[in-house]
Scaffold this active site. Structure first.
Site: not given
Length: 391
Positions: A73, A246, A334
């Site tokens: 996504t 990160t 989804c």
């Protein structure tokens, strides 16, 4: 059947042990931040660079083209929104022709694609044309050629549809987009491990780790480095400035490992599973009155079989299959909490009431002939036991 048979790999494939083992060192001893300029960061930084290069090799792209994301996504969002806004920015700075402000897609794309396009139209004022597919979910070259315009900035069409399994001729469609001067993106999430990922001629493609045996939470937006992209997440400039934050080194390593293994097994697995799937489809259609296959009969992913069982309830069939030891789905995993009929099926002209009888079976690469036959008998028995209730 003995044991439970999992036939919903389009939602998530089983995690490969090799991927977990490859990730473990970067969850334990090699825990350093890859952006840190000391010994604790160097090992993770090298592992991240190696994972990027390995993914690029499978895709036939360069390491600089690979951006790790949180999944398919986010990869779709970054590729679609990022490339379109990047093109707008380039045009405004006078380094390109006047801004192109038209997008082409189709109504049967994944929700992540359609929502990204909707965002660009709603917030940034772009216009969109949705190419009408054929009844089996094919976007033809002729239909795309009629939809692109001189101001088309991007064409985004899926490689393999997640609900009906239909496979698009991406090289041909990308060629049409490029002839019009437009960029081309494909959501290749369902194609990985089953179809070739090289030689597609695209500017960008999206992948998700949990479809190929990596843990959930990792994906890739593979975007040619020559294409200007506006980042969606801002901060420290990680991932060549395209996705700050990160990096998840462990999952990037797991993704590269799983993708390599899936690609190495692809040809053998596709041929073997397709034969099992074809027998499964033929058996079910011959035995269940009113059942029909959705999607293409010829050009579909090797592991995919999807039906509408008229005069039943798709959800009831799924519950009956569960009782019989078979796990399948009604379509996309989804569309959280939605009880609406599939937007893919209704776009193909299937009536809403019939679309709600849909059941999708997506096979793992490990399925055997015996398991496929047993699953077919379970599907037949489930549909037959419920048909009278909904007649």
């Amino acid at each position: 059947m003995t044991g439970r048979l999992y036939l919903d790999t389009a939602a998530a494939a089983p995690v490969r042990r090799e991927a977990l083992e490859a990730a473990w060192p970067y969850l334990a001893g090699a825990f350093g931040n890859p952006s840190s300029h000391h010994e604790f960061g160097r090992g993770p930084a090298e592992a991240l660079a190696d994972a990027r290069a390995r993914v690029a090799k499978v895709l036939g792209m360069r390491a600089t083209d690979i951006t790790f994301t949180s999944g398919g996504t986010e990869a779709d969002n970054l590729a679609i929104i990022g490339m379109v806004l990047g093109a707008q920015t380039q045009a405004r700075t006078g380094t390109a022709e006047p801004p192109r402000r038209h997008i082409v897609t189709s109504p049967i794309e994944h929700e992540a694609v359609l929502a990204s396009v909707e965002f660009l139209t709603r917030v940034h004022g772009l216009t969109v044309t949705e190419v009408v597919p054929t009844s089996d979910g094919t976007v033809t070259e002729e239909a795309l050629a009629a939809a692109v315009r001189p101001d088309t900035v991007l064409v985004t069409l899926g490689y393999a549809n997640n609900e009906i399994g239909t496979v698009a001729d991406i090289p041909a469609l990308a060629g049409i987009a490029h002839e019009a001067g437009a960029l081309f993106h494909t959501d290749a999430v369902q194609a990985a491990g089953w179809l070739t990922l090289t030689g597609l001629g695209v500017d960008a493609l999206s992948l998700a780790g949990h479809k190929v045996g990596a843990p959930k939470g990792i994906g890739v937006a593979a975007i040619r480095a020559r294409v200007p992209v506006e980042p969606l997440i801002h901060g420290g400039g990680q991932e060549s400035g395209l996705r700050s934050g990160t990096e998840n080194v462990a999952l990037a390593v797991a993704f590269a490992t799983a993708l390599e293994l899936a690609e190495a097994e692809r040809t053998e697995a596709a041929d073997r599973v397709q034969a099992i799937r074809d027998e499964f489809i033929a058996t079910v259609l011959a035995a269940v009155p009113g059942a029909f296959l959705t999607g293409s009969t010829e050009s579909r992913t090797p592991n995919h079989a999807s039906f509408c069982f008229s005069n039943t309830s798709g959800e009831a069939v799924l519950l009956e299959l569960e009782r019989r030891g078979v796990t399948a789905s009604s379509g996309s995993a989804c569309a959280v909490g939605s009880d609406e009929p599939s937007h893919v099926l209704t776009a193909l002209g299937i009536e809403a009431e019939v679309a709600q009888t849909s059941v999708r079976f997506t096979f793992p690469s490990s399925i055997t002939v015996e398991q496929g036959r047993a699953a077919a008998q379970s599907a037949i028995a489930a549909a037959e036991s419920l048909a009278t209730s909904f007649a």
